[in-house]
Design a protein around this motif. Structure first.
Motif, short mmCIF file in Angstrom:
data_model
loop_
_atom_site.label_atom_id
_atom_site.label_comp_id
_atom_site.label_asym_id
_atom_site.label_seq_id
_atom_site.Cartn_x
_atom_site.Cartn_y
_atom_site.Cartn_z
N ILE A 2 -11.54 -3.09 -1.07
CA ILE A 2 -10.21 -3.67 -1.07
C ILE A 2 -9.27 -2.86 -1.95
N ASP A 3 -7.99 -2.97 -1.69
CA ASP A 3 -6.96 -2.31 -2.49
C ASP A 3 -6.54 -3.29 -3.58
N VAL A 4 -6.97 -3.04 -4.83
CA VAL A 4 -6.68 -3.97 -5.93
C VAL A 4 -5.41 -3.54 -6.66
N TRP A 5 -4.49 -4.46 -6.78
CA TRP A 5 -3.26 -4.26 -7.55
C TRP A 5 -3.40 -5.09 -8.81
N PHE A 6 -2.50 -4.89 -9.78
CA PHE A 6 -2.56 -5.70 -10.99
C PHE A 6 -1.17 -5.89 -11.57
N SER A 7 -1.05 -6.93 -12.37
CA SER A 7 0.17 -7.15 -13.17
C SER A 7 -0.29 -7.55 -14.56
N LEU A 19 -5.58 -9.44 -11.53
CA LEU A 19 -5.99 -8.54 -10.46
C LEU A 19 -5.83 -9.27 -9.14
N TYR A 20 -5.22 -8.61 -8.15
CA TYR A 20 -5.07 -9.25 -6.85
C TYR A 20 -5.15 -8.21 -5.74
N GLU A 21 -5.44 -8.71 -4.54
CA GLU A 21 -5.75 -7.86 -3.41
C GLU A 21 -4.52 -7.53 -2.57
N ASP A 22 -4.35 -6.25 -2.24
CA ASP A 22 -3.35 -5.77 -1.29
C ASP A 22 -1.92 -6.21 -1.59
N GLY A 23 -1.57 -6.35 -2.86
CA GLY A 23 -0.20 -6.72 -3.23
C GLY A 23 0.13 -8.17 -3.00
N LYS A 27 -3.97 -13.74 -3.46
CA LYS A 27 -5.36 -13.28 -3.27
C LYS A 27 -5.89 -12.73 -4.59
N VAL A 28 -6.15 -13.61 -5.53
CA VAL A 28 -6.63 -13.21 -6.86
C VAL A 28 -8.07 -12.71 -6.76
#
Length: 57
Positions: A2-7, A19-23, A27-28
Motif C-alpha cells: 500500500i501507499d502509506v501517507w502520514f501527517s 499513518l494512512y493509506e493512499d491519501g 483508511k488509518v
C-alpha cells in the motif's frame, strides 16, 4: 503493497504521527513498526536522545 501517507502534530508534550493509506485519512494504518536511524524498533512514548539531554540540562 500500500501507499502509506502520514501527517504529524507537534505540541509541547511530543509529536503524534498518523499513518494512512493512499491519501485517505479514513483508511488509518494500524499495523506498523517505527524504527530509529539504526533500525532499532521504537515503542509508543519513546523519546530520542535529544529529549533526554533537554530534561537533564
Amino acid at each position: 503493497m500500500i501507499d502509506v501517507w502520514f501527517s504529524t502534530a507537534v505540541c509541547q508534550e511530543g509529536i503524534t504521527v498518523w499513518l494512512y493509506e493512499d491519501g485517505d485519512a479514513a483508511k488509518v494504518v494500524l499495523e506498523y513498526t517505527v524504527t530509529d536511524a539504526d533500525g532499532k524498533r521504537l515503542e509508543c512514548g519513546t523519546r530520542g536522545p535529544e529529549a533526554v539531554e533537554l530534561r537533564r540540562g
